[in-house]
Design a protein around this motif. Structure first.
Motif, PDB file in Angstrom:
ATOM      1  N   ILE A 168      42.241   4.310   4.440  1.00 17.22           N
ATOM      2  CA  ILE A 168      41.629   5.788   4.204  1.00 17.22           C
ATOM      3  C   ILE A 168      41.906   6.497   2.822  1.00 17.22           C
ATOM      4  O   ILE A 168      41.387   7.046   2.312  1.00 17.22           O
ATOM      5  N   HIS A 187      50.547   5.136  11.557  1.00 18.67           N
ATOM      6  CA  HIS A 187      49.787   4.223  12.321  1.00 18.67           C
ATOM      7  C   HIS A 187      48.846   3.711  11.842  1.00 18.67           C
ATOM      8  O   HIS A 187      48.398   2.368  11.890  1.00 18.67           O
ATOM      9  N   HIS A 188      47.887   4.402  10.877  1.00 21.71           N
ATOM     10  CA  HIS A 188      46.872   3.842  10.259  1.00 21.71           C
ATOM     11  C   HIS A 188      47.321   2.766   9.116  1.00 21.71           C
ATOM     12  O   HIS A 188      46.453   1.721   8.945  1.00 21.71           O
ATOM     13  N   GLN A 208      39.328  15.646  10.266  1.00 24.55           N
ATOM     14  CA  GLN A 208      38.165  14.692  10.567  1.00 24.55           C
ATOM     15  C   GLN A 208      36.804  15.011  10.823  1.00 24.55           C
ATOM     16  O   GLN A 208      35.789  14.637  10.656  1.00 24.55           O
ATOM     17  N   SER A 229      49.895   9.742  12.832  1.00 21.12           N
ATOM     18  CA  SER A 229      48.415   8.945  12.829  1.00 21.12           C
ATOM     19  C   SER A 229      48.487   8.491  11.367  1.00 21.12           C
ATOM     20  O   SER A 229      47.633   7.375  11.397  1.00 21.12           O
ATOM     21  N   ASP A 248      47.686  -0.370  10.851  1.00 17.34           N
ATOM     22  CA  ASP A 248      46.762  -1.217  11.049  1.00 17.34           C
ATOM     23  C   ASP A 248      45.939  -1.755   9.868  1.00 17.34           C
ATOM     24  O   ASP A 248      45.404  -2.596   9.777  1.00 17.34           O
ATOM     25  N   VAL A 249      46.030  -1.118   8.791  1.00 19.14           N
ATOM     26  CA  VAL A 249      45.716  -1.717   7.669  1.00 19.14           C
ATOM     27  C   VAL A 249      46.459  -2.913   7.207  1.00 19.14           C
ATOM     28  O   VAL A 249      45.813  -3.956   6.754  1.00 19.14           O
ATOM     29  N   ARG A 275      43.461  -4.634  10.477  1.00 18.03           N
ATOM     30  CA  ARG A 275      42.584  -4.034  11.622  1.00 18.03           C
ATOM     31  C   ARG A 275      41.637  -2.881  11.089  1.00 18.03           C
ATOM     32  O   ARG A 275      40.881  -2.398  11.927  1.00 18.03           O
ATOM     33  N   ASN A 276      41.826  -2.310   9.978  1.00 18.40           N
ATOM     34  CA  ASN A 276      41.255  -1.198   9.510  1.00 18.40           C
ATOM     35  C   ASN A 276      41.243  -1.125   7.994  1.00 18.40           C
ATOM     36  O   ASN A 276      42.134  -1.778   7.212  1.00 18.40           O
ATOM     37  N   GLU A 277      40.246  -0.708   7.325  1.00 21.42           N
ATOM     38  CA  GLU A 277      40.168  -0.340   5.901  1.00 21.42           C
ATOM     39  C   GLU A 277      40.914   0.929   5.638  1.00 21.42           C
ATOM     40  O   GLU A 277      41.180   1.853   6.403  1.00 21.42           O
TER      41      GLU A 277
END
Length: 352
Positions: free
Chosen positions: A324, A311-312, A133, A308, A315-316, A320-322
């Motif tokens: 990755i 969990h990402h 990151q 992680s 969220d997608v 809640r998220n775009e």
């Protein structure tokens, strides 16, 4: 809000070691069903974690209308088959790497995801390591300048996983360390570079240690060894990738070769700076006030990123998220790997 209901297909070492605890720990998911051809093993896991339902055939699992997510941790051959079926059944899909064993299958997965409108994500855990990151932000903020060449690899002295089992059987795995380890480090390098489009590759593969029983790597514990089983994959692959923007990447991956020790690495070079990431040791190389400088960032490690990544994905799915990672990036990856195998076979560069 009701929790997302998850069904897992394939409950071997990768599922138990990296996926299971992540689903159980996520506050938005409920792992409600497991599926594996090994009935005794899957029933044991279900009993240990109070998971009510167990299946031996993934088709029976997909027939459940209440499932929101299918997690795939089977041998590589079945990734695409199960993913496409799950997407067509209206499920979101999170799959262990590699995406597929052939470019055509990876394309089928991407098309099924697009047609279904569901989220398809394949494990890219290295993108979620804290050091990765940091590097992504470092490059995106212009500190590297033009990132134009580099090299990456994961090389082992003796670390053949599941010798004689599905790992070393090309029909089931799609290949050896190139498809097993290459996905990790090629993806990390290409992602940090900004996902340039690959246009050609050249590569060679070797099988020199099929007879060895030595091991100095904890990773050789993956898979189930079978005495007298099949070993028809490479134990070392090397190659060269060209991208549409003119950038290049050298690669090397091995399960066994006469080196000092097992090492994972990504090194990229830019016009303003470069870096060397060897295992978790990061160094930056640049100029400051007319002076050549080596910089060693003090980054707090956060593990290998599997949790992680999952969990990402959740969220997608929840908006809640775009993402990755996109299925199109997965297609590019499998095209690279497939073309390296083809280059080794033909003895020449392959255009993508």
């Amino acid at each position: 809000m009701a929790k997302l209901k998850v069904g897992a297909v394939g409950t071997g070492g990768m599922f138990k070691g990296s996926h299971l605890t992540s689903w159980l720990a996520n506050p938005d998911t409920e792992l409600v069903a497991l599926c594996d051809v090994n009935k005794e093993a899957v029933e044991k896991i279900a009993a240990e974690h109070n998971i009510a339902d167990v299946y031996e055939d993934y088709r029976d699992l997909l027939a459940r209308a209440d499932l929101d997510i299918i997690n795939i941790c089977t041998p590589n051959l079945y990734h695409s088959e199960i993913a496409v079926a799950a997407l067509k059944a209206g499920k979101h899909v999170f799959c262990e790497k590699p995406d597929a064993v052939s470019p055509d299958e990876a394309v089928q997965m991407a098309e099924a995801a697009k047609e279904s409108g569901k989220v398809l994500m394949v494990m890219r855990n290295n993108r979620f390591r804290s050091v990765a990151q940091f590097l992504k932000a470092y490059v995106e903020n212009g500190h590297m300048g033009e990132c134009y060449t580099g090299r990456c690899g994961w090389i082992r002295r003796r670390g053949i996983p599941g010798k004689g089992g599905w790992f070393t059987t090309k029909e089931l795995s799609g290949g050896g360390p190139l498809i097993d380890l290459g996905v990790h480090m090629i993806d990390l390098a290409v992602w940090i570079m900004g996902n340039p489009k690959p246009v050609s590759v050249s590569g060679s593969v070797y099988t020199k240690f099929a007879g060895t029983e030595l091991s100095d790597s904890a990773h050789s514990a993956f898979g189930e060894k079978r005495a007298g089983g099949v070993f028809d994959v490479e134990d070392l692959a090397s190659g060269f990738i060209r991208f549409a923007n003119g950038a290049t990447l050298q690669i090397e991956f091995s399960w066994a070769s006469n080196i000092e020790q097992e090492t994972r690495f990504v090194e990229l070079r830019g016009t303003k700076a470069g870096f060397s990431l060897i295992d978790d040791d990061l160094k930056l190389f640049t100029e400051i006030e007319g002076t050549l400088c080596n910089i060693q960032p003090q980054i707090v490690k956060n593990g290998h990123g599997h949790g992680s990544n999952i969990h990402h994905f959740v969220d997608v799915v929840l908006g809640r998220n775009e993402p990755i990672f996109t299925p199109e990036q997965g297609v590019d990856m499998i095209r690279i790997l497939g073309a390296i195998y083809e280059s080794a076979k033909q003895g020449k560069e392959i255009q993508l």
